[in-house]
Every structure is written in structure tokens, then in C-alpha cells.
Design a protein around this motif. Structure first.
Motif, PDB file in Angstrom:
ATOM      1  N   MET A   1       0.838  -1.165   0.000  1.00  0.00           N
ATOM      2  CA  MET A   1       0.000   0.000   0.000  1.00  0.00           C
ATOM      3  C   MET A   1       0.895   1.245   0.000  1.00  0.00           C
ATOM      4  O   MET A   1       1.916   1.291   0.667  1.00  0.00           O
ATOM      5  CB  MET A   1      -0.881  -0.027   1.255  1.00  0.00           C
ATOM      6  N   ILE A   2       0.477   2.242  -0.751  1.00  0.00           N
ATOM      7  CA  ILE A   2       1.187   3.515  -0.797  1.00  0.00           C
ATOM      8  C   ILE A   2       0.194   4.629  -0.494  1.00  0.00           C
ATOM      9  O   ILE A   2      -0.906   4.664  -1.054  1.00  0.00           O
ATOM     10  CB  ILE A   2       1.844   3.759  -2.170  1.00  0.00           C
ATOM     11  N   ILE A  32      -0.963   2.369   7.309  1.00  0.00           N
ATOM     12  CA  ILE A  32       0.287   1.599   7.249  1.00  0.00           C
ATOM     13  C   ILE A  32       0.800   1.307   8.654  1.00  0.00           C
ATOM     14  O   ILE A  32       0.947   2.213   9.477  1.00  0.00           O
ATOM     15  CB  ILE A  32       1.333   2.335   6.391  1.00  0.00           C
ATOM     16  N   VAL A  33       1.057   0.034   8.917  1.00  0.00           N
ATOM     17  CA  VAL A  33       1.538  -0.408  10.219  1.00  0.00           C
ATOM     18  C   VAL A  33       3.041  -0.668  10.181  1.00  0.00           C
ATOM     19  O   VAL A  33       3.763  -0.351  11.128  1.00  0.00           O
ATOM     20  CB  VAL A  33       0.778  -1.683  10.665  1.00  0.00           C
ATOM     21  N   THR A  34       3.513  -1.239   9.077  1.00  0.00           N
ATOM     22  CA  THR A  34       4.940  -1.544   8.909  1.00  0.00           C
ATOM     23  C   THR A  34       5.364  -1.078   7.522  1.00  0.00           C
ATOM     24  O   THR A  34       4.708  -1.410   6.529  1.00  0.00           O
ATOM     25  CB  THR A  34       5.186  -3.063   9.031  1.00  0.00           C
ATOM     26  N   GLY A  35       6.440  -0.317   7.461  1.00  0.00           N
ATOM     27  CA  GLY A  35       6.896   0.161   6.160  1.00  0.00           C
ATOM     28  C   GLY A  35       7.894   1.284   6.277  1.00  0.00           C
ATOM     29  O   GLY A  35       8.691   1.326   7.215  1.00  0.00           O
ATOM     30  N   LEU A  36       7.806   2.230   5.329  1.00  0.00           N
ATOM     31  CA  LEU A  36       8.735   3.347   5.270  1.00  0.00           C
ATOM     32  C   LEU A  36       7.981   4.654   5.064  1.00  0.00           C
ATOM     33  O   LEU A  36       7.011   4.706   4.308  1.00  0.00           O
ATOM     34  CB  LEU A  36       9.724   3.172   4.114  1.00  0.00           C
ATOM     35  N   CYS A  37       8.480   5.690   5.721  1.00  0.00           N
ATOM     36  CA  CYS A  37       7.990   7.047   5.526  1.00  0.00           C
ATOM     37  C   CYS A  37       9.138   7.838   4.916  1.00  0.00           C
ATOM     38  O   CYS A  37      10.205   7.970   5.511  1.00  0.00           O
ATOM     39  CB  CYS A  37       7.580   7.669   6.861  1.00  0.00           C
ATOM     40  N   HIS A  38       8.917   8.337   3.707  1.00  0.00           N
ATOM     41  CA  HIS A  38       9.923   9.166   3.054  1.00  0.00           C
ATOM     42  C   HIS A  38       9.473  10.616   3.202  1.00  0.00           C
ATOM     43  O   HIS A  38       8.289  10.918   3.005  1.00  0.00           O
ATOM     44  CB  HIS A  38      10.047   8.780   1.575  1.00  0.00           C
ATOM     45  N   VAL A  39      10.364  11.502   3.594  1.00  0.00           N
ATOM     46  CA  VAL A  39      10.051  12.920   3.747  1.00  0.00           C
ATOM     47  C   VAL A  39      10.936  13.689   2.775  1.00  0.00           C
ATOM     48  O   VAL A  39      12.154  13.510   2.774  1.00  0.00           O
ATOM     49  CB  VAL A  39      10.304  13.405   5.195  1.00  0.00           C
ATOM     50  N   PHE A  40      10.322  14.523   1.937  1.00  0.00           N
ATOM     51  CA  PHE A  40      11.055  15.262   0.917  1.00  0.00           C
ATOM     52  C   PHE A  40      10.656  16.733   0.978  1.00  0.00           C
ATOM     53  O   PHE A  40       9.468  17.057   1.010  1.00  0.00           O
ATOM     54  CB  PHE A  40      10.732  14.693  -0.472  1.00  0.00           C
ATOM     55  N   LEU A 131       6.503  20.148   1.812  1.00  0.00           N
ATOM     56  CA  LEU A 131       7.067  18.814   1.980  1.00  0.00           C
ATOM     57  C   LEU A 131       6.074  17.773   1.478  1.00  0.00           C
ATOM     58  O   LEU A 131       4.858  17.966   1.595  1.00  0.00           O
ATOM     59  CB  LEU A 131       7.367  18.518   3.455  1.00  0.00           C
ATOM     60  N   THR A 132       6.598  16.691   0.925  1.00  0.00           N
ATOM     61  CA  THR A 132       5.785  15.546   0.536  1.00  0.00           C
ATOM     62  C   THR A 132       6.238  14.340   1.334  1.00  0.00           C
ATOM     63  O   THR A 132       7.440  14.124   1.499  1.00  0.00           O
ATOM     64  CB  THR A 132       5.898  15.271  -0.979  1.00  0.00           C
ATOM     65  N   LEU A 133       5.270  13.553   1.821  1.00  0.00           N
ATOM     66  CA  LEU A 133       5.553  12.358   2.607  1.00  0.00           C
ATOM     67  C   LEU A 133       4.888  11.152   1.958  1.00  0.00           C
ATOM     68  O   LEU A 133       3.719  10.864   2.221  1.00  0.00           O
ATOM     69  CB  LEU A 133       4.985  12.494   4.032  1.00  0.00           C
ATOM     70  N   PRO A 134       5.601  10.437   1.075  1.00  0.00           N
ATOM     71  CA  PRO A 134       5.065   9.166   0.586  1.00  0.00           C
ATOM     72  C   PRO A 134       5.294   8.085   1.661  1.00  0.00           C
ATOM     73  O   PRO A 134       6.392   7.980   2.209  1.00  0.00           O
ATOM     74  CB  PRO A 134       5.889   8.873  -0.664  1.00  0.00           C
ATOM     75  N   LEU A 135       4.266   7.319   1.946  1.00  0.00           N
ATOM     76  CA  LEU A 135       4.350   6.205   2.894  1.00  0.00           C
ATOM     77  C   LEU A 135       4.138   4.925   2.118  1.00  0.00           C
ATOM     78  O   LEU A 135       3.224   4.834   1.298  1.00  0.00           O
ATOM     79  CB  LEU A 135       3.301   6.335   3.996  1.00  0.00           C
ATOM     80  N   ASN A 136       4.952   3.931   2.399  1.00  0.00           N
ATOM     81  CA  ASN A 136       4.896   2.675   1.669  1.00  0.00           C
ATOM     82  C   ASN A 136       4.954   1.544   2.689  1.00  0.00           C
ATOM     83  O   ASN A 136       5.841   1.527   3.540  1.00  0.00           O
ATOM     84  CB  ASN A 136       6.105   2.616   0.726  1.00  0.00           C
ATOM     85  N   GLY A 137       4.017   0.621   2.628  1.00  0.00           N
ATOM     86  CA  GLY A 137       4.053  -0.506   3.552  1.00  0.00           C
ATOM     87  C   GLY A 137       2.741  -1.248   3.601  1.00  0.00           C
ATOM     88  O   GLY A 137       1.908  -1.140   2.716  1.00  0.00           O
ATOM     89  N   VAL A 138       2.585  -1.984   4.689  1.00  0.00           N
ATOM     90  CA  VAL A 138       1.364  -2.783   4.887  1.00  0.00           C
ATOM     91  C   VAL A 138       0.704  -2.431   6.204  1.00  0.00           C
ATOM     92  O   VAL A 138       1.303  -1.876   7.075  1.00  0.00           O
ATOM     93  CB  VAL A 138       1.660  -4.290   4.849  1.00  0.00           C
TER      94      VAL A 138
END
Length: 138
Positions: A1-2, A32-40, A131-138
Motif C-alpha cells: 500500500m502507498i 500503514i503499520v509496517t513500512g517506510l515514511c519518506h520525507v522530501f 514537503l511531501t511524505l510518501p508512505l509505503n508498507g502494509v
């Protein structure tokens, strides 16, 4: 999920602005419970830091260190279209980072005990930073 979120941060000029709570809030409102948060950060004269958040003297010392590396108004700079802080702001952003990637665990950013997320404004005047925060995970 993104999932993707946006933040707008108003600054009062050069310095660090803690955005940990704003980032955590976006992660917590996601599914999202587990994954990555990218901050740009979408700017060439601001950056992001993952830094000590208990003692502000760390960020104070960082500012003094960067002021020696990239002083305002240095005559060696040819790029000064927006004033004496223009090129130093670009150099400071290049020397730091315009993005961070943080782990998400249990629906939160998994930061260390003394870690905080900061927007680092390099211009001397007030700005509005996107800022943009794409979150990727499950």
C-alpha cells in the motif's frame, strides 16, 4: 500500500523547526503499520535533519559550524541573485539533505529515544516550505 501526504511549514528565517509531531501525525492517520515514511522538501535552500531533540545546543552548534563552511556574503560566490544568503543557503542544503527515509513500526515512525525530525531553513527571511511524505508498507 502507498499513501502520500503533504505538509506546509512556515518558517521565521534561518534555523531548525521540529516537525516530528507533524510527520508522526501523518503516519498515524495512515493505514500503514509496517513500512517506510519518506520525507522530501521541495526547495533548494532548505533541508531535513534527523537530529538530537533533547539538547538544543546541538542544533545551535550545527548552525555555527555551517556558518563557517558557508558564510553569508562571501565574495567568492558568483550566485547572489536573491541576496547574500542565497548561495550559502544552497550550499547548506547540499551539505545536509533534502530527504529522509524513516522506518514505520506499529503504525509510527520508529525513531530513537533522542531523535527528532527537523526542517532546516537556510534563508534568513521567513519562508513557506512544502514537503511531501510518501508512505509505503502494509
Amino acid at each position: 500500500m502507498i499513501e502520500q501526504y503533504r505538509l506546509s511549514i512556515a518558517t521565521r528565517g534561518r534555523g531548525t523547526y521540529e516537525i516530528t509531531d507533524a510527520v508522526q501525525q501523518r503516519v498515524c492517520q495512515s493505514a500503514i503499520v509496517t513500512g517506510l515514511c519518506h520525507v522530501f522538501v521541495h526547495h533548494t535552500s532548505a533541508s531535513l535533519l534527523l537530529c538530537e531533540n533533547a539538547d538544543p545546543s546541538v542544533r545551535h552548534d550545527l548552525e555555527h559550524f555551517l556558518a563557517r563552511l558557508a558564510p553569508d556574503g562571501d565574495p567568492v560566490y558568483t550566485h547572489a541573485a536573491e541576496g547574500p544568503d542565497d548561495m550559502p543557503a544552497h550550499l547548506r542544503a547540499i551539505l545536509t539533505k533534502m530527504d529522509l527515509t524513516l522506518p514505520i513500526s506499529d503504525g509510527r515512525c520508529a525513531l530513537g529515544t533522542w531523535q527528532g525530525v527537523y526542517l532546516y531553513e537556510h534563508r534568513t527571511g521567513a519562508q513557506r516550505r512544502r514537503l511531501t511524505l510518501p508512505l509505503n508498507g502494509v
